[in-house]
Design an enzyme around this catalytic site. Structure first.
Site, PDB file in Angstrom:
ATOM      1  N   ARG A  88       0.967  -1.296  -0.728  1.00  0.00           N
ATOM      2  CA  ARG A  88       0.061   0.234  -0.210  1.00  0.00           C
ATOM      3  C   ARG A  88       0.505   1.276   0.189  1.00  0.00           C
ATOM      4  O   ARG A  88       0.426   2.168  -0.580  1.00  0.00           O
ATOM      5  CB  ARG A  88      -0.879   0.694   1.118  1.00  0.00           C
ATOM      6  CG  ARG A  88      -1.868  -0.859   0.794  1.00  0.00           C
ATOM      7  CD  ARG A  88      -3.371  -1.290   2.048  1.00  0.00           C
ATOM      8  NE  ARG A  88      -4.172  -2.231   1.958  1.00  0.00           N
ATOM      9  CZ  ARG A  88      -4.740  -1.993   2.789  1.00  0.00           C
ATOM     10  NH1 ARG A  88      -4.986  -1.217   3.952  1.00  0.00           N
ATOM     11  NH2 ARG A  88      -6.654  -3.008   2.199  1.00  0.00           N
ATOM     12  N   LYS A 107     -19.964 -15.867   1.477  1.00  0.00           N
ATOM     13  CA  LYS A 107     -21.492 -14.977   2.311  1.00  0.00           C
ATOM     14  C   LYS A 107     -22.644 -14.679   1.025  1.00  0.00           C
ATOM     15  O   LYS A 107     -22.032 -13.881   0.538  1.00  0.00           O
ATOM     16  CB  LYS A 107     -21.404 -14.652   3.341  1.00  0.00           C
ATOM     17  CG  LYS A 107     -21.419 -15.009   4.529  1.00  0.00           C
ATOM     18  CD  LYS A 107     -21.181 -14.408   5.872  1.00  0.00           C
ATOM     19  CE  LYS A 107     -21.039 -14.364   6.869  1.00  0.00           C
ATOM     20  NZ  LYS A 107     -20.591 -13.021   8.049  1.00  0.00           N
ATOM     21  N   GLY A 121     -10.131  -8.327  -0.777  1.00  0.00           N
ATOM     22  CA  GLY A 121      -8.864  -9.244  -0.794  1.00  0.00           C
ATOM     23  C   GLY A 121      -8.154 -10.453  -0.495  1.00  0.00           C
ATOM     24  O   GLY A 121      -7.631 -10.827  -1.818  1.00  0.00           O
ATOM     25  N   GLY A 153     -12.884  -3.751   0.659  1.00  0.00           N
ATOM     26  CA  GLY A 153     -14.719  -2.743   0.515  1.00  0.00           C
ATOM     27  C   GLY A 153     -15.122  -2.164   0.029  1.00  0.00           C
ATOM     28  O   GLY A 153     -16.579  -2.129  -0.759  1.00  0.00           O
TER      29      GLY A 153
HETATM   30  P1  ADP Z   1     -13.338 -11.713  -1.108  1.00  0.00           P
HETATM   31  O1  ADP Z   1     -12.094 -11.125  -0.469  1.00  0.00           O
HETATM   32  O2  ADP Z   1     -12.556 -12.080  -2.246  1.00  0.00           O
HETATM   33  O3  ADP Z   1     -14.144 -10.340  -1.872  1.00  0.00           O
HETATM   34  P2  ADP Z   1     -15.018 -13.301   0.348  1.00  0.00           P
HETATM   35  O4  ADP Z   1     -14.120 -12.982   1.947  1.00  0.00           O
HETATM   36  O5  ADP Z   1     -16.210 -13.297   0.358  1.00  0.00           O
HETATM   37  O6  ADP Z   1     -13.701 -13.244  -0.969  1.00  0.00           O
HETATM   38  O7  ADP Z   1     -14.695 -15.077   1.440  1.00  0.00           O
HETATM   39  C1  ADP Z   1     -13.260 -15.543   1.041  1.00  0.00           C
HETATM   40  C2  ADP Z   1     -13.644 -16.992   1.646  1.00  0.00           C
HETATM   41  O8  ADP Z   1     -14.660 -17.285   1.321  1.00  0.00           O
HETATM   42  C3  ADP Z   1     -11.875 -17.168   1.826  1.00  0.00           C
HETATM   43  O9  ADP Z   1     -12.308 -17.679   2.733  1.00  0.00           O
HETATM   44  C4  ADP Z   1     -12.484 -19.014   1.476  1.00  0.00           C
HETATM   45  O10 ADP Z   1     -11.743 -20.178   2.115  1.00  0.00           O
HETATM   46  C5  ADP Z   1     -13.713 -19.085   1.805  1.00  0.00           C
HETATM   47  N1  ADP Z   1     -14.510 -20.004   1.052  1.00  0.00           N
HETATM   48  C6  ADP Z   1     -14.997 -20.056  -0.228  1.00  0.00           C
HETATM   49  N2  ADP Z   1     -15.777 -21.263  -0.298  1.00  0.00           N
HETATM   50  C7  ADP Z   1     -15.855 -21.566   0.671  1.00  0.00           C
HETATM   51  C8  ADP Z   1     -17.166 -22.655   1.184  1.00  0.00           C
HETATM   52  N3  ADP Z   1     -17.565 -23.480   0.178  1.00  0.00           N
HETATM   53  N4  ADP Z   1     -16.732 -23.409   1.956  1.00  0.00           N
HETATM   54  C9  ADP Z   1     -16.734 -22.658   3.457  1.00  0.00           C
HETATM   55  N5  ADP Z   1     -15.846 -21.368   2.630  1.00  0.00           N
HETATM   56  C10 ADP Z   1     -15.524 -21.268   1.388  1.00  0.00           C
HETATM   57 MG    MG Z   2     -13.286 -11.562   2.186  1.00  0.00          MG
END
Ligand code: ADP
Ligand code: MG
Length: 398
Positions: free
Chosen positions: A40, A201, A354, A377
């Site tokens: 960063r 989620k 992230g 975010g």
């Molecule tokens: P980003 O940071 O790219 O927006 P998220 O924070 O929404 O992504 O999601 C990332 C997390 O989702 C990871 O830590 C990963 O382990 C979890 N994840 C992905 N697929 C599954 C699954 N099938 N069951 C449980 N957790 C999952």
């Molecule tokens: Mg995340």
């Protein structure tokens, strides 16, 4: 609107004092406080160098961590000042306070070509409250406001939005890149445009799913969030991640995709295990018939092939959210396959989020991606199509 904001290049900075808001919220070692990733700080160097080369004086401002309005010595920005000085090869003065006597004196004495850093702006509760008097005190030290803090544009704080009421406000070069890729491409993507969503989620990404359905030709849904959709369409998902309260929403999104003629692809198979652990025994099963005692932790090979083929025929790809628990090798293949397909597609590719960014880095495809957003975010809220206070406050192009 996003692509039509003035940048440092559109305004005369020579001889001016520039208040430059950056996102120096760097990760630190829990025990020693040592900066573990200087990404960063390095990302802000082009704007800093541009301003120094154009005879400006720079007053840097950032937050670090969550001091919640109180003075926490362990969240001092002093280590960032030292890192910056090393990177720039020139002194970076550090003020002991944010708008107090020391900051005011240092900023008053600052000459063109010199640079200083204010102490952690969130040491004052007025920052997050977007207190107008506090914003004015920040503004009074400078002639111009420039922001590179893309990770904070969704926050309506004094140093990210309020200050722009008192100073001409433009974007820095890093912010310009973010607005160019996330803004221009979402407004006017080359087609076919494929969006890929995953992560844990549905509820984190309600707005993103809905907004991207209105833009994309194809939407690929994987990760933990896909199981709520599978259940909504009548599948049996065992103990996979599911948000019961989002089932109706998932049904609505499936209908929305049909109505808009968007090709919504859900997983057809999954790598399932009895427990959530790196060395859990696992098997590939049909996604609609996951055994009661199992949970799906990655997309299966048939899904990975179908997703890859959709990606390979795309001209634009936007990706947010891993396809599985990529942190564990046993459940990383789906995410790796998607990253590989994006890298090989030749499509204009943008990654927000992230964990998705760290996944492409982990698998070694980062240099094949057109743009990896620096805002977690913030990039999600951008993908939701929201009007963001830290962008809205910047001057429009004539
Ligand atoms: P980003 O940071 O790219 O927006 P998220 O924070 O929404 O992504 O999601 C990332 C997390 O989702 C990871 O830590 C990963 O382990 C979890 N994840 C992905 N697929 C599954 C699954 N099938 N069951 C449980 N957790 C999952
Ligand atoms: Mg995340």
């Amino acid at each position: 609107m996003h692509c039509s904001k003035k940048t440092v290049r559109d305004i005369d900075v020579s001889g001016k004092k520039v208040f430059l808001r950056c996102d120096f919220n760097v990760p630190r070692d829990k025990d020693t406080g040592v900066i573990t990733d200087k990404g960063r700080v390095v990302a802000a160097l082009p704007t800093i160098n541009y301003l120094l080369d154009h005879n400006a004086a720079i007053i840097l401002c950032s937050h670090l961590g969550r001091p919640k309005g109180s003075w926490k010595p362990e969240l001092s920005l002093a280590p960032v000042a030292k890192l910056l000085a090393d990177e720039l090869g020139k002194p970076v003065k550090m003020s002991k306070d944010v708008v107090g006597e020391d900051a005011q004196r240092l900023s008053r004495e600052l000459r063109p070509g010199e640079i200083m850093l204010l102490e952690n702006v969130r040491f004052h509760k007025e920052e997050e409250a977007n207190d107008p008097e506090f914003a004015k005190k920040l503004a009074d030290m400078a002639d111009l406001y420039v922001t590179d803090a893309f990770g904070c544009v969704h926050r309506s704080h004094a140093s990210t939005a309020g200050i722009a009421a008192y100073l001409p406000a433009v974007s820095g070069l890093l912010m310009e890149l973010e607005l160019k890729y996330l803004g221009d491409i979402l407004t006017n993507p080359k087609r076919p445009f494929t969006a890929i969503l995953g992560g844990s989620k549905v509820s984190d990404k309600l707005g993103v799913i809905s907004n991207l359905l209105e833009k994309a030709d194809t939407l690929l849904l994987g990760g933990g969030m896909a199981f709520t959709f599978i259940k909504a369409s009548g599948g049996h998902i065992g103990k996979s991640l599911c948000e019961e309260e989002q089932i109706e929403y998932a049904k609505d999104m499936i209908k929305k995709a049909q109505r808009l003629g968007v090709n919504l692809l859900l997983p057809v198979d999954t790598v399932a295990a009895k427990e959530f652990s790196p060395d859990a025994e696992h098997t590939t099963v049909d996604i609609e018939n996951i055994p009661d005692d199992c949970m799906g932790l990655d997309i299966g090979p048939k899904t990975a092939a179908a997703f890859s083929s959709a990606i390979l025929s795309s001209a634009t790809v936007v990706w947010n959210g891993p396809m599985g628990v990529f942190e564990y090798d046993a459940f990383a293949e789906g995410t790796r396959a998607v990253a590989k397909a994006i890298a090989e597609s030749g499509a204009e590719s943008i990654i927000g989020g992230g964990d998705s960014a760290s996944a492409v880095r982990k698998f070694g495809y980062a240099d094949k991606i057109t743009h990896i957003s620096t805002g977690g975010g913030a990039s999600l809220e951008f993908l939701e199509g929201k009007d963001l206070p830290g962008i809205a406050c910047l001057m429009d192009m004539d």
